[in-house]
Design an enzyme around this catalytic site. Structure first.
Site, mmCIF file in Angstrom:
data_model
loop_
_atom_site.group_PDB
_atom_site.id
_atom_site.type_symbol
_atom_site.label_atom_id
_atom_site.label_comp_id
_atom_site.label_asym_id
_atom_site.label_seq_id
_atom_site.Cartn_x
_atom_site.Cartn_y
_atom_site.Cartn_z
ATOM 1 N N ARG A 1 9.449 2.332 95.513
ATOM 2 C CA ARG A 1 10.328 1.362 96.553
ATOM 3 C C ARG A 1 11.946 1.410 97.010
ATOM 4 O O ARG A 1 12.232 2.241 95.711
ATOM 5 C CB ARG A 1 9.842 -0.401 96.206
ATOM 6 C CG ARG A 1 8.834 -0.086 96.569
ATOM 7 C CD ARG A 1 8.341 -2.113 96.032
ATOM 8 N NE ARG A 1 7.149 -2.258 96.003
ATOM 9 C CZ ARG A 1 6.189 -2.423 94.819
ATOM 10 N NH1 ARG A 1 6.797 -2.114 93.488
ATOM 11 N NH2 ARG A 1 4.964 -2.526 94.289
ATOM 12 N N LYS B 1 8.359 -4.720 91.650
ATOM 13 C CA LYS B 1 7.441 -6.100 92.668
ATOM 14 C C LYS B 1 6.737 -6.726 92.237
ATOM 15 O O LYS B 1 5.856 -6.868 91.371
ATOM 16 C CB LYS B 1 7.024 -5.546 94.428
ATOM 17 C CG LYS B 1 6.688 -7.000 94.695
ATOM 18 C CD LYS B 1 6.207 -5.937 96.455
ATOM 19 C CE LYS B 1 6.109 -7.329 97.521
ATOM 20 N NZ LYS B 1 4.999 -6.356 99.257
ATOM 21 N N HIS C 1 10.587 4.005 103.118
ATOM 22 C CA HIS C 1 9.425 3.908 102.587
ATOM 23 C C HIS C 1 8.110 4.685 102.824
ATOM 24 O O HIS C 1 6.942 4.329 102.022
ATOM 25 C CB HIS C 1 8.947 2.102 102.633
ATOM 26 C CG HIS C 1 7.687 1.390 101.534
ATOM 27 N ND1 HIS C 1 8.302 1.418 101.006
ATOM 28 C CD2 HIS C 1 6.622 1.204 102.058
ATOM 29 C CE1 HIS C 1 7.527 0.582 100.044
ATOM 30 N NE2 HIS C 1 6.102 0.429 100.292
ATOM 31 N N ARG D 1 7.177 6.915 99.928
ATOM 32 C CA ARG D 1 6.585 6.406 99.139
ATOM 33 C C ARG D 1 4.551 6.033 99.469
ATOM 34 O O ARG D 1 4.075 6.719 99.174
ATOM 35 C CB ARG D 1 7.082 4.931 98.387
ATOM 36 C CG ARG D 1 5.654 3.197 98.249
ATOM 37 C CD ARG D 1 6.176 2.821 97.795
ATOM 38 N NE ARG D 1 5.686 1.856 97.555
ATOM 39 C CZ ARG D 1 5.483 0.659 95.877
ATOM 40 N NH1 ARG D 1 5.791 1.920 95.133
ATOM 41 N NH2 ARG D 1 4.646 0.075 95.252
ATOM 42 N N HIS E 1 0.780 -1.678 91.781
ATOM 43 C CA HIS E 1 -0.699 -2.703 93.306
ATOM 44 C C HIS E 1 -1.012 -3.527 92.059
ATOM 45 O O HIS E 1 -1.659 -2.833 91.227
ATOM 46 C CB HIS E 1 -1.168 -2.199 93.913
ATOM 47 C CG HIS E 1 -0.657 -1.395 95.117
ATOM 48 N ND1 HIS E 1 -0.513 0.027 95.923
ATOM 49 C CD2 HIS E 1 1.034 -1.459 95.356
ATOM 50 C CE1 HIS E 1 0.300 0.023 96.585
ATOM 51 N NE2 HIS E 1 0.872 -0.683 96.429
ATOM 52 N N TYR F 1 -4.627 3.568 101.648
ATOM 53 C CA TYR F 1 -4.005 5.643 102.174
ATOM 54 C C TYR F 1 -5.437 6.329 101.948
ATOM 55 O O TYR F 1 -5.768 7.646 102.585
ATOM 56 C CB TYR F 1 -3.573 5.590 99.995
ATOM 57 C CG TYR F 1 -2.041 5.132 99.984
ATOM 58 C CD1 TYR F 1 -1.195 5.451 101.261
ATOM 59 C CD2 TYR F 1 -2.270 3.843 99.206
ATOM 60 C CE1 TYR F 1 0.044 4.561 101.245
ATOM 61 C CE2 TYR F 1 -0.921 2.964 99.259
ATOM 62 C CZ TYR F 1 0.150 4.214 100.954
ATOM 63 O OH TYR F 1 1.690 2.912 100.129
#
Length: 360
Positions: free
Chosen positions: A216, A241, A306, A309, A332, A341
Protein backbone atom coordinates in the site's frame (compact mmCIF):
# COMPACT_ATOMS: atom_id res chain seq x y z
CA UNK A 1 -19.35 14.38 -4.49
CA UNK A 2 -16.68 15.82 -2.24
CA UNK A 3 -14.59 18.96 -2.91
CA UNK A 4 -11.13 18.82 -1.32
CA UNK A 5 -8.99 21.79 -0.32
CA UNK A 6 -5.43 21.40 0.89
CA UNK A 7 -2.16 23.31 1.09
CA UNK A 8 0.19 23.33 -1.91
CA UNK A 9 2.75 25.65 -0.33
CA UNK A 10 2.72 28.75 1.88
CA UNK A 11 1.23 30.88 -0.94
CA UNK A 12 -1.21 28.52 -2.68
CA UNK A 13 -4.00 26.01 -2.03
CA UNK A 14 -5.03 22.95 -4.06
CA UNK A 15 -8.68 22.39 -4.99
CA UNK A 16 -9.63 18.86 -6.11
CA UNK A 17 -13.00 17.56 -7.26
CA UNK A 18 -14.60 15.17 -9.72
CA UNK A 19 -15.18 17.05 -12.95
CA UNK A 20 -18.44 18.84 -13.67
CA UNK A 21 -18.96 21.93 -15.82
CA UNK A 22 -20.75 23.69 -12.93
CA UNK A 23 -17.82 23.20 -10.58
CA UNK A 24 -15.37 24.47 -13.18
CA UNK A 25 -17.53 27.60 -13.67
CA UNK A 26 -17.46 28.19 -9.92
CA UNK A 27 -13.71 27.85 -9.47
CA UNK A 28 -13.05 30.11 -12.45
CA UNK A 29 -14.72 32.93 -10.51
CA UNK A 30 -11.88 32.92 -7.95
CA UNK A 31 -9.30 35.60 -8.73
CA UNK A 32 -5.80 34.22 -9.24
CA UNK A 33 -6.95 30.65 -9.93
CA UNK A 34 -5.00 28.45 -12.34
CA UNK A 35 -5.38 24.93 -13.72
CA UNK A 36 -2.55 22.43 -13.17
CA UNK A 37 -2.89 19.89 -16.04
CA UNK A 38 -0.13 17.58 -14.75
CA UNK A 39 -1.97 16.83 -11.50
CA UNK A 40 -5.44 17.73 -12.77
CA UNK A 41 -6.17 20.09 -9.89
CA UNK A 42 -6.99 23.78 -9.50
CA UNK A 43 -4.64 26.11 -7.64
CA UNK A 44 -5.92 29.22 -5.84
CA UNK A 45 -4.08 31.88 -3.79
CA UNK A 46 -3.70 31.20 -0.07
CA UNK A 47 -5.46 34.46 0.84
CA UNK A 48 -8.48 35.29 2.98
CA UNK A 49 -10.29 36.74 -0.06
CA UNK A 50 -9.80 33.59 -2.18
CA UNK A 51 -10.72 31.26 0.70
CA UNK A 52 -13.96 33.14 1.48
CA UNK A 53 -14.86 33.17 -2.21
CA UNK A 54 -14.23 29.43 -2.43
CA UNK A 55 -16.49 28.61 0.55
CA UNK A 56 -19.26 30.88 -0.76
CA UNK A 57 -19.16 29.33 -4.23
CA UNK A 58 -19.18 25.74 -2.94
CA UNK A 59 -21.48 26.31 0.05
CA UNK A 60 -24.00 23.71 -1.17
CA UNK A 61 -21.39 20.94 -1.46
CA UNK A 62 -19.46 18.81 1.00
CA UNK A 63 -16.05 20.39 1.49
CA UNK A 64 -13.20 18.38 3.00
CA UNK A 65 -10.52 20.63 4.46
CA UNK A 66 -7.06 19.14 4.99
CA UNK A 67 -6.35 18.79 8.71
CA UNK A 68 -3.21 20.96 8.39
CA UNK A 69 -5.32 23.97 7.38
CA UNK A 70 -6.97 26.16 9.96
CA UNK A 71 -9.68 27.54 7.71
CA UNK A 72 -13.43 27.26 7.42
CA UNK A 73 -16.63 29.25 6.87
CA UNK A 74 -19.49 30.56 8.94
CA UNK A 75 -21.31 27.21 9.01
CA UNK A 76 -18.41 25.76 10.99
CA UNK A 77 -19.48 27.66 14.14
CA UNK A 78 -21.06 24.58 15.70
CA UNK A 79 -17.70 22.81 15.46
CA UNK A 80 -16.08 25.63 17.42
CA UNK A 81 -18.45 25.34 20.38
CA UNK A 82 -16.84 24.09 23.57
CA UNK A 83 -19.23 21.16 23.99
CA UNK A 84 -18.59 19.85 20.46
CA UNK A 85 -14.84 20.37 20.75
CA UNK A 86 -14.88 18.37 23.99
CA UNK A 87 -16.94 15.65 22.32
CA UNK A 88 -14.53 15.39 19.38
CA UNK A 89 -11.58 15.18 21.77
CA UNK A 90 -13.36 12.52 23.86
CA UNK A 91 -14.06 10.47 20.74
CA UNK A 92 -10.45 10.81 19.60
CA UNK A 93 -9.20 9.52 22.95
CA UNK A 94 -11.64 6.58 22.88
CA UNK A 95 -10.55 5.57 19.36
CA UNK A 96 -6.90 5.78 20.42
CA UNK A 97 -7.56 3.67 23.53
CA UNK A 98 -9.17 1.01 21.33
CA UNK A 99 -6.00 0.83 19.25
CA UNK A 100 -7.24 2.18 15.92
CA UNK A 101 -4.66 3.43 13.43
CA UNK A 102 -3.95 7.20 13.05
CA UNK A 103 -5.49 7.05 9.58
CA UNK A 104 -8.74 5.55 10.90
CA UNK A 105 -8.81 8.17 13.65
CA UNK A 106 -8.59 10.97 11.09
CA UNK A 107 -11.25 9.36 8.88
CA UNK A 108 -13.72 8.78 11.74
CA UNK A 109 -13.30 12.27 13.19
CA UNK A 110 -13.71 13.78 9.73
CA UNK A 111 -17.01 11.93 9.26
CA UNK A 112 -18.29 13.06 12.66
CA UNK A 113 -17.38 16.69 12.01
CA UNK A 114 -19.25 16.61 8.69
CA UNK A 115 -22.23 14.93 10.37
CA UNK A 116 -22.38 17.63 13.05
CA UNK A 117 -21.83 20.40 10.52
CA UNK A 118 -24.69 19.09 8.37
CA UNK A 119 -27.23 19.13 11.23
CA UNK A 120 -25.72 22.18 13.03
CA UNK A 121 -26.60 20.52 16.35
CA UNK A 122 -24.83 18.63 19.08
CA UNK A 123 -25.22 14.86 18.38
CA UNK A 124 -26.93 14.41 21.79
CA UNK A 125 -29.92 16.28 20.37
CA UNK A 126 -30.21 14.10 17.27
CA UNK A 127 -32.33 10.99 16.73
CA UNK A 128 -32.20 7.97 14.43
CA UNK A 129 -34.25 9.77 11.77
CA UNK A 130 -31.51 12.44 11.63
CA UNK A 131 -28.85 9.81 11.00
CA UNK A 132 -31.02 8.27 8.27
CA UNK A 133 -31.53 11.67 6.66
CA UNK A 134 -27.77 12.32 6.62
CA UNK A 135 -27.05 8.95 5.00
CA UNK A 136 -29.71 9.59 2.35
CA UNK A 137 -28.15 12.98 1.57
CA UNK A 138 -24.74 11.32 1.13
CA UNK A 139 -26.14 8.70 -1.23
CA UNK A 140 -28.87 10.55 -3.14
CA UNK A 141 -27.73 14.19 -3.24
CA UNK A 142 -23.97 14.07 -2.90
CA UNK A 143 -23.74 10.80 -4.86
CA UNK A 144 -21.02 9.38 -2.62
CA UNK A 145 -20.07 5.73 -2.97
CA UNK A 146 -21.75 3.11 -0.80
CA UNK A 147 -18.41 2.38 0.86
CA UNK A 148 -18.08 6.07 1.84
CA UNK A 149 -21.60 6.08 3.34
CA UNK A 150 -20.84 2.82 5.17
CA UNK A 151 -17.69 4.34 6.58
CA UNK A 152 -19.66 7.39 7.73
CA UNK A 153 -22.20 5.11 9.44
CA UNK A 154 -19.41 3.18 11.18
CA UNK A 155 -18.04 6.44 12.59
CA UNK A 156 -21.50 7.58 13.72
CA UNK A 157 -22.19 4.17 15.34
CA UNK A 158 -18.88 4.42 17.20
CA UNK A 159 -19.82 7.90 18.46
CA UNK A 160 -23.22 6.88 19.81
CA UNK A 161 -22.20 3.50 21.22
CA UNK A 162 -18.72 4.13 22.62
CA UNK A 163 -18.79 7.83 23.50
CA UNK A 164 -22.37 8.98 24.06
CA UNK A 165 -23.67 5.58 25.29
CA UNK A 166 -26.79 6.04 23.16
CA UNK A 167 -26.59 2.93 21.00
CA UNK A 168 -30.34 3.04 20.36
CA UNK A 169 -29.84 6.00 18.00
CA UNK A 170 -28.09 3.81 15.44
CA UNK A 171 -29.54 0.40 16.41
CA UNK A 172 -30.84 -1.60 13.43
CA UNK A 173 -29.94 1.09 10.91
CA UNK A 174 -29.68 -0.49 7.48
CA UNK A 175 -26.27 -0.28 5.84
CA UNK A 176 -26.05 0.58 2.13
CA UNK A 177 -25.43 -2.56 0.10
CA UNK A 178 -21.75 -2.97 -0.64
CA UNK A 179 -20.92 -2.23 -4.25
CA UNK A 180 -19.24 -5.06 -6.09
CA UNK A 181 -16.58 -3.12 -7.95
CA UNK A 182 -13.62 -4.85 -9.54
CA UNK A 183 -10.15 -3.32 -9.25
CA UNK A 184 -8.47 -1.91 -12.35
CA UNK A 185 -5.47 -4.09 -13.13
CA UNK A 186 -2.45 -3.33 -15.29
CA UNK A 187 -1.08 -5.97 -17.59
CA UNK A 188 2.51 -7.13 -17.10
CA UNK A 189 3.48 -5.21 -20.24
CA UNK A 190 1.89 -2.02 -18.90
CA UNK A 191 3.74 -2.38 -15.59
CA UNK A 192 7.03 -2.74 -17.48
CA UNK A 193 6.26 0.40 -19.52
CA UNK A 194 5.56 2.37 -16.33
CA UNK A 195 8.71 1.20 -14.56
CA UNK A 196 10.86 1.78 -17.64
CA UNK A 197 9.56 5.34 -18.03
CA UNK A 198 11.20 6.56 -14.80
CA UNK A 199 14.70 8.05 -14.81
CA UNK A 200 14.88 9.37 -11.25
CA UNK A 201 16.58 6.73 -9.04
CA UNK A 202 14.43 7.48 -5.97
CA UNK A 203 11.20 7.33 -7.94
CA UNK A 204 12.26 4.10 -9.63
CA UNK A 205 13.01 2.51 -6.26
CA UNK A 206 9.60 3.52 -4.88
CA UNK A 207 7.56 2.12 -7.76
CA UNK A 208 9.69 -1.01 -8.21
CA UNK A 209 9.26 -1.81 -4.52
CA UNK A 210 5.53 -0.97 -4.45
CA UNK A 211 4.74 -3.34 -7.31
CA UNK A 212 7.20 -6.13 -6.51
CA UNK A 213 6.09 -6.38 -2.87
CA UNK A 214 2.40 -5.54 -3.30
CA UNK A 215 2.58 -2.61 -0.88
CA UNK A 216 0.00 0.00 0.00
CA UNK A 217 1.23 3.56 -0.55
CA UNK A 218 1.04 4.20 3.22
CA UNK A 219 3.30 1.18 3.77
CA UNK A 220 5.96 2.09 1.22
CA UNK A 221 6.43 5.65 2.56
CA UNK A 222 6.74 4.33 6.13
CA UNK A 223 9.51 1.85 5.33
CA UNK A 224 12.88 2.17 7.03
CA UNK A 225 16.21 0.93 5.68
CA UNK A 226 16.33 -1.96 8.16
CA UNK A 227 12.94 -3.20 6.91
CA UNK A 228 14.74 -4.47 3.81
CA UNK A 229 16.06 -7.94 4.64
CA UNK A 230 18.35 -8.74 1.70
CA UNK A 231 19.60 -11.98 3.34
CA UNK A 232 16.16 -13.55 3.49
CA UNK A 233 14.87 -11.51 0.50
CA UNK A 234 11.91 -10.17 2.46
CA UNK A 235 10.38 -6.78 3.18
CA UNK A 236 9.07 -6.23 6.69
CA UNK A 237 5.88 -4.19 6.87
CA UNK A 238 5.41 -2.83 10.36
CA UNK A 239 1.94 -1.91 11.59
CA UNK A 240 0.24 -2.06 8.21
CA UNK A 241 -3.52 -1.75 7.80
CA UNK A 242 -5.27 -3.11 10.88
CA UNK A 243 -2.05 -2.58 12.89
CA UNK A 244 -0.60 -5.86 11.67
CA UNK A 245 3.05 -6.66 11.01
CA UNK A 246 3.84 -8.93 8.07
CA UNK A 247 6.56 -9.96 5.65
CA UNK A 248 6.29 -9.80 1.89
CA UNK A 249 8.54 -10.49 -1.07
CA UNK A 250 11.76 -8.68 -1.89
CA UNK A 251 12.41 -8.97 -5.60
CA UNK A 252 16.00 -9.32 -6.81
CA UNK A 253 15.35 -6.68 -9.46
CA UNK A 254 13.81 -4.35 -6.88
CA UNK A 255 16.80 -4.91 -4.56
CA UNK A 256 19.17 -3.96 -7.39
CA UNK A 257 17.23 -0.74 -8.02
CA UNK A 258 17.21 0.01 -4.27
CA UNK A 259 21.00 -0.37 -4.12
CA UNK A 260 21.44 1.97 -7.08
CA UNK A 261 19.22 4.47 -5.28
CA UNK A 262 21.09 4.09 -1.96
CA UNK A 263 24.42 4.85 -3.66
CA UNK A 264 23.16 8.24 -4.79
CA UNK A 265 21.06 9.40 -1.85
CA UNK A 266 21.86 10.04 1.78
CA UNK A 267 19.34 8.00 3.75
CA UNK A 268 18.42 8.81 7.34
CA UNK A 269 15.71 7.20 9.45
CA UNK A 270 13.41 6.63 6.49
CA UNK A 271 14.04 4.58 3.36
CA UNK A 272 12.36 7.34 1.37
CA UNK A 273 12.90 10.62 3.25
CA UNK A 274 10.75 13.64 2.41
CA UNK A 275 11.61 17.28 1.92
CA UNK A 276 11.45 18.10 5.63
CA UNK A 277 14.20 16.81 7.88
CA UNK A 278 13.16 13.74 9.86
CA UNK A 279 9.98 13.22 7.81
CA UNK A 280 9.26 10.51 5.26
CA UNK A 281 7.97 11.17 1.76
CA UNK A 282 4.25 11.93 1.65
CA UNK A 283 1.68 9.61 0.09
CA UNK A 284 0.62 12.42 -2.21
CA UNK A 285 4.16 12.78 -3.54
CA UNK A 286 4.25 9.08 -4.43
CA UNK A 287 0.86 9.35 -6.13
CA UNK A 288 2.20 12.22 -8.23
CA UNK A 289 5.26 10.18 -9.20
CA UNK A 290 3.01 7.34 -10.34
CA UNK A 291 0.66 9.60 -12.32
CA UNK A 292 3.60 11.23 -14.07
CA UNK A 293 5.04 7.81 -14.96
CA UNK A 294 1.67 6.69 -16.36
CA UNK A 295 1.43 9.76 -18.57
CA UNK A 296 4.98 9.22 -19.81
CA UNK A 297 4.22 5.53 -20.49
CA UNK A 298 0.99 6.50 -22.28
CA UNK A 299 -1.21 4.40 -19.99
CA UNK A 300 -4.86 5.19 -20.77
CA UNK A 301 -6.48 3.22 -17.94
CA UNK A 302 -7.91 5.07 -14.95
CA UNK A 303 -5.35 3.80 -12.45
CA UNK A 304 -3.81 4.96 -9.19
CA UNK A 305 -0.70 3.94 -7.25
CA UNK A 306 -2.88 1.28 -5.53
CA UNK A 307 -3.34 -0.36 -8.94
CA UNK A 308 0.25 -1.63 -8.64
CA UNK A 309 -0.82 -3.61 -5.56
CA UNK A 310 -3.87 -4.98 -7.42
CA UNK A 311 -1.64 -5.90 -10.35
CA UNK A 312 0.89 -7.64 -8.08
CA UNK A 313 -1.84 -9.89 -6.65
CA UNK A 314 -3.44 -10.60 -10.01
CA UNK A 315 -0.14 -11.44 -11.71
CA UNK A 316 0.78 -13.83 -8.89
CA UNK A 317 -2.57 -15.57 -9.24
CA UNK A 318 -2.18 -15.83 -13.02
CA UNK A 319 1.26 -17.36 -12.48
CA UNK A 320 -0.18 -20.13 -10.34
CA UNK A 321 0.47 -18.86 -6.80
CA UNK A 322 -2.03 -20.20 -4.27
CA UNK A 323 -4.61 -17.66 -3.09
CA UNK A 324 -3.73 -18.34 0.56
CA UNK A 325 -0.14 -17.22 0.03
CA UNK A 326 -1.31 -14.09 -1.80
CA UNK A 327 -3.57 -13.32 1.17
CA UNK A 328 -0.56 -13.51 3.51
CA UNK A 329 1.60 -11.32 1.29
CA UNK A 330 -1.10 -8.67 1.01
CA UNK A 331 -1.93 -8.76 4.72
CA UNK A 332 -5.64 -9.42 4.18
CA UNK A 333 -7.53 -10.47 7.29
CA UNK A 334 -10.21 -12.28 5.29
CA UNK A 335 -9.72 -14.60 2.33
CA UNK A 336 -12.86 -13.06 0.80
CA UNK A 337 -10.96 -9.82 0.26
CA UNK A 338 -8.27 -11.66 -1.69
CA UNK A 339 -10.80 -13.65 -3.71
CA UNK A 340 -11.75 -10.54 -5.68
CA UNK A 341 -8.63 -11.11 -7.79
CA UNK A 342 -10.11 -14.32 -9.15
CA UNK A 343 -12.63 -12.11 -10.94
CA UNK A 344 -10.02 -9.97 -12.72
CA UNK A 345 -7.49 -12.69 -13.48
CA UNK A 346 -7.39 -14.01 -17.03
CA UNK A 347 -5.95 -17.33 -15.85
CA UNK A 348 -9.11 -19.28 -16.65
CA UNK A 349 -11.22 -16.94 -18.73
CA UNK A 350 -8.30 -16.33 -21.07
CA UNK A 351 -8.50 -19.96 -22.21
CA UNK A 352 -12.16 -19.67 -23.22
CA UNK A 353 -12.81 -19.11 -26.91
CA UNK A 354 -15.59 -16.71 -27.90
CA UNK A 355 -18.29 -18.40 -30.04
CA UNK A 356 -17.96 -15.53 -32.52
CA UNK A 357 -14.47 -16.76 -33.46
CA UNK A 358 -15.99 -20.06 -34.57
CA UNK A 359 -18.72 -18.40 -36.62
CA UNK A 360 -16.75 -15.89 -38.69
Amino acid sequence: MVVHIQEEDEDELVIKFEYSSERVKKVKKIAGKRWCPEERVWIIPYTEEAINKFFNLFSNEEIVVDKSLNIGNASDNILQSRSVKNLIEEMKEEIQLQGYSPKTIDVYLGHIKRFIKFHKKHPKKLKQKDVRKYLLVLLEQQKTSHSYANQALSAIKFLYKEVLQKEEVTFNLTRPKKEEKLPVVLSEQEVIKILDSIDNYKHRAILFLTYSAGLRVSEVVNLKADDIDSDRMLVRVKQGKGRKDRYTLLSEKALKVLREYAKRYSLDEWLFPGGKKGKHLTERSVQRVFKKACRKANIRKNVSIHSLRHSFATHLLENGVDLRYIQELLGHKSSKTTEIYTHVSNKNIGNIRSPLDDLV
